[in-house]
Motif scaffolding. Structure first.
Motif, mmCIF file in Angstrom:
data_model
loop_
_atom_site.group_PDB
_atom_site.id
_atom_site.type_symbol
_atom_site.label_atom_id
_atom_site.label_comp_id
_atom_site.label_asym_id
_atom_site.label_seq_id
_atom_site.Cartn_x
_atom_site.Cartn_y
_atom_site.Cartn_z
ATOM 1 N N ALA A 40 0.835 -1.206 0.000
ATOM 2 C CA ALA A 40 0.000 0.000 0.000
ATOM 3 C C ALA A 40 0.870 1.256 0.000
ATOM 4 N N VAL A 41 1.924 1.239 0.812
ATOM 5 C CA VAL A 41 2.847 2.375 0.854
ATOM 6 C C VAL A 41 3.572 2.512 -0.486
ATOM 7 N N LEU A 42 3.899 1.397 -1.117
ATOM 8 C CA LEU A 42 4.535 1.432 -2.439
ATOM 9 C C LEU A 42 3.642 2.153 -3.446
ATOM 10 N N SER A 43 2.349 1.869 -3.428
ATOM 11 C CA SER A 43 1.435 2.545 -4.356
ATOM 12 C C SER A 43 1.340 4.034 -4.037
ATOM 13 N N ALA A 44 1.396 4.378 -2.736
ATOM 14 C CA ALA A 44 1.362 5.791 -2.358
ATOM 15 C C ALA A 44 2.592 6.521 -2.898
ATOM 16 N N PHE A 45 3.750 5.893 -2.790
ATOM 17 C CA PHE A 45 4.972 6.509 -3.328
ATOM 18 C C PHE A 45 4.910 6.616 -4.850
ATOM 19 N N ALA A 46 4.330 5.627 -5.505
ATOM 20 C CA ALA A 46 4.204 5.693 -6.960
ATOM 21 C C ALA A 46 3.342 6.880 -7.377
ATOM 22 N N LEU A 47 2.235 7.095 -6.677
ATOM 23 C CA LEU A 47 1.381 8.242 -6.976
ATOM 24 C C LEU A 47 2.087 9.551 -6.656
ATOM 25 N N TRP A 48 2.873 9.549 -5.585
ATOM 26 C CA TRP A 48 3.620 10.760 -5.226
ATOM 27 C C TRP A 48 4.659 11.104 -6.298
ATOM 28 N N HIS A 55 3.670 15.807 -12.628
ATOM 29 C CA HIS A 55 2.504 16.668 -12.441
ATOM 30 C C HIS A 55 1.190 15.968 -12.840
ATOM 31 N N VAL A 56 1.127 14.675 -12.536
ATOM 32 C CA VAL A 56 -0.090 13.906 -12.774
ATOM 33 C C VAL A 56 -0.909 13.894 -11.481
ATOM 34 N N PRO A 57 -2.117 14.429 -11.470
ATOM 35 C CA PRO A 57 -2.930 14.440 -10.249
ATOM 36 C C PRO A 57 -3.132 13.013 -9.728
ATOM 37 N N PRO A 58 -3.195 12.846 -8.399
ATOM 38 C CA PRO A 58 -3.309 11.491 -7.827
ATOM 39 C C PRO A 58 -4.487 10.688 -8.360
ATOM 40 N N PHE A 59 -5.658 11.317 -8.515
ATOM 41 C CA PHE A 59 -6.814 10.559 -9.001
ATOM 42 C C PHE A 59 -6.598 10.099 -10.437
ATOM 43 N N LEU A 60 -5.944 10.922 -11.249
ATOM 44 C CA LEU A 60 -5.613 10.507 -12.613
ATOM 45 C C LEU A 60 -4.495 9.477 -12.601
ATOM 46 N N GLY A 61 -3.572 9.624 -11.652
ATOM 47 C CA GLY A 61 -2.470 8.674 -11.541
ATOM 48 C C GLY A 61 -2.926 7.262 -11.210
ATOM 49 N N LEU A 62 -4.129 7.139 -10.627
ATOM 50 C CA LEU A 62 -4.652 5.805 -10.331
ATOM 51 C C LEU A 62 -4.826 4.979 -11.598
ATOM 52 N N ALA A 63 -5.076 5.645 -12.722
ATOM 53 C CA ALA A 63 -5.228 4.930 -13.989
ATOM 54 C C ALA A 63 -3.928 4.252 -14.408
ATOM 55 N N ILE A 64 -2.810 4.716 -13.874
ATOM 56 C CA ILE A 64 -1.511 4.106 -14.152
ATOM 57 C C ILE A 64 -1.124 3.131 -13.053
ATOM 58 N N VAL A 65 -1.327 3.538 -11.798
ATOM 59 C CA VAL A 65 -0.856 2.750 -10.662
ATOM 60 C C VAL A 65 -1.688 1.493 -10.445
ATOM 61 N N LEU A 66 -3.006 1.572 -10.584
ATOM 62 C CA LEU A 66 -3.843 0.403 -10.308
ATOM 63 C C LEU A 66 -3.566 -0.760 -11.269
ATOM 64 N N PRO A 67 -3.450 -0.524 -12.589
ATOM 65 C CA PRO A 67 -3.048 -1.642 -13.458
ATOM 66 C C PRO A 67 -1.666 -2.191 -13.100
ATOM 67 N N LEU A 68 -0.756 -1.305 -12.698
ATOM 68 C CA LEU A 68 0.572 -1.758 -12.280
ATOM 69 C C LEU A 68 0.482 -2.637 -11.037
#
Length: 298
Positions: A40-48, A55-68
């Motif tokens: 979970a912390v790894l995903s938080a760092f990825a979004l950060w 400059h990808v907003p966190p909610f938009l970044g979920l489209a990249i992080v969740l498939p990963l």
């Protein structure tokens, strides 16, 4: 008192969200993933990283992080958990424990001990609130997290009961050998379940970063909250996870009202009470618990 109850219920939504993946993996594969909090912390760092560097907003970044995260879950099951499970029930637990240590230390090496937060990247959502009657202020982000937990748990429940893939996962969790006789690919079902669990972990990590700060070693605390919520609600029960999260959060908020240091203590006390009630109602008891710890229970 009403305000504490409302805040506790909303906090319970976050605990249910972070416990969802842990409970889901246990219900399907009978594996306790000790790397749950670290992932979970790894995903938080990825979004950060996406927000601060690209400059990808966190909610938009979920489209990249969740498939990963889904790919990580699939690979984790295929290359680690599946193989370690052949060595008995203990080996997968030790494997995920080692994985947690690796993730924590890699994050520390890359990012140091400084705390980060996704709050600066979501604007006023991190502190905006609605005023309810009785001068009760409800945070907008807390409501979003609670609603996400309810939708996620409900969606998973419908997936498991109304879809062919969901029924395959349930059949595999009950008896993989018999499921294989009727054409269910147990390996595929378990890998899919692990991928789904990691998607929920990615969501939990995102909301962790939005509602609080995090550092490379924050995973242990998140794992503890997830484990307590899952046990209180009944490990493997999706809706029970929501109830467990709310009970844990209410115990913490009411404990903090009694004493400044009662936040964590209240949650631990609630967890221990439920744990011992479950032990006694299952007929285990203290004597049985000692026999279980020495490996003398058949």
């Amino acid at each position: 008192m009403t305000n504490q109850i409302v805040q506790g219920i909303l906090l319970g939504g976050y605990y249910a969200l972070i416990a969802c993946g842990l409970s889901f993996m246990f219900s399907v594969m009978r594996i306790i993933n000790l790397a749950h909090g670290s992932l979970a912390v790894l995903s938080a760092f990825a979004l950060w990283l996406l927000a601060s560097h690209l400059h990808v907003p966190p909610f938009l970044g979920l489209a990249i992080v969740l498939p990963l995260m889904a790919v990580i879950g699939w690979a984790l099951q295929r290359f680690l958990l599946e193989r370690s499970a052949r060595g008995g029930a203990l080996l997968p637990i030790l494997t995920t424990f080692g994985l947690a240590i690796v993730i924590d230390n890699v994050l520390f090496e890359q990012f140091g001990a400084d705390t980060r937060s996704l709050a600066p990247f979501i604007g006023s959502l991190s502190y905006d609130s609605w005023e309810w009657p009785g001068s009760i202020y409800v945070g907008k982000l807390a409501v979003i997290i609670f609603a996400t937990a309810v939708v996620l748990l409900g969606g998973l429940q419908l997936f498991l009961t109304r879809t062919g893939l969901g029924r395959s996962i349930r059949a595999t969790s009950e008896d993989p050998d018999t499921a294989g006789l009727v054409g269910v690919d147990a390996r595929r079902a378990n890998a899919l379940a692990a991928a789904i669990a990691m998607v929920t972990v990615g969501l939990a990590g995102a909301f962790l970063g939005m509602r609080a700060t995090f550092d490379p070693y924050a995973g242990a605390t998140q794992l503890l909250f997830a484990f307590e919520a899952a046990v209180i609600g009944g490990a493997g029960s999706l809706w029970g996870t929501l109830v467990g999260g709310i009970v844990l959060a209410l115990a913490q908020t009411l404990g903090a009202k009694v004493h400044p240091q009662g936040f964590l203590i209240g949650g631990h006390v609630a967890f221990l009470i439920v744990l011992f009630i479950r032990l006694y109602t299952s007929g285990l008891g203290l004597r049985g618990l000692l026999r279980f710890s020495t490996g003398k229970v058949s």
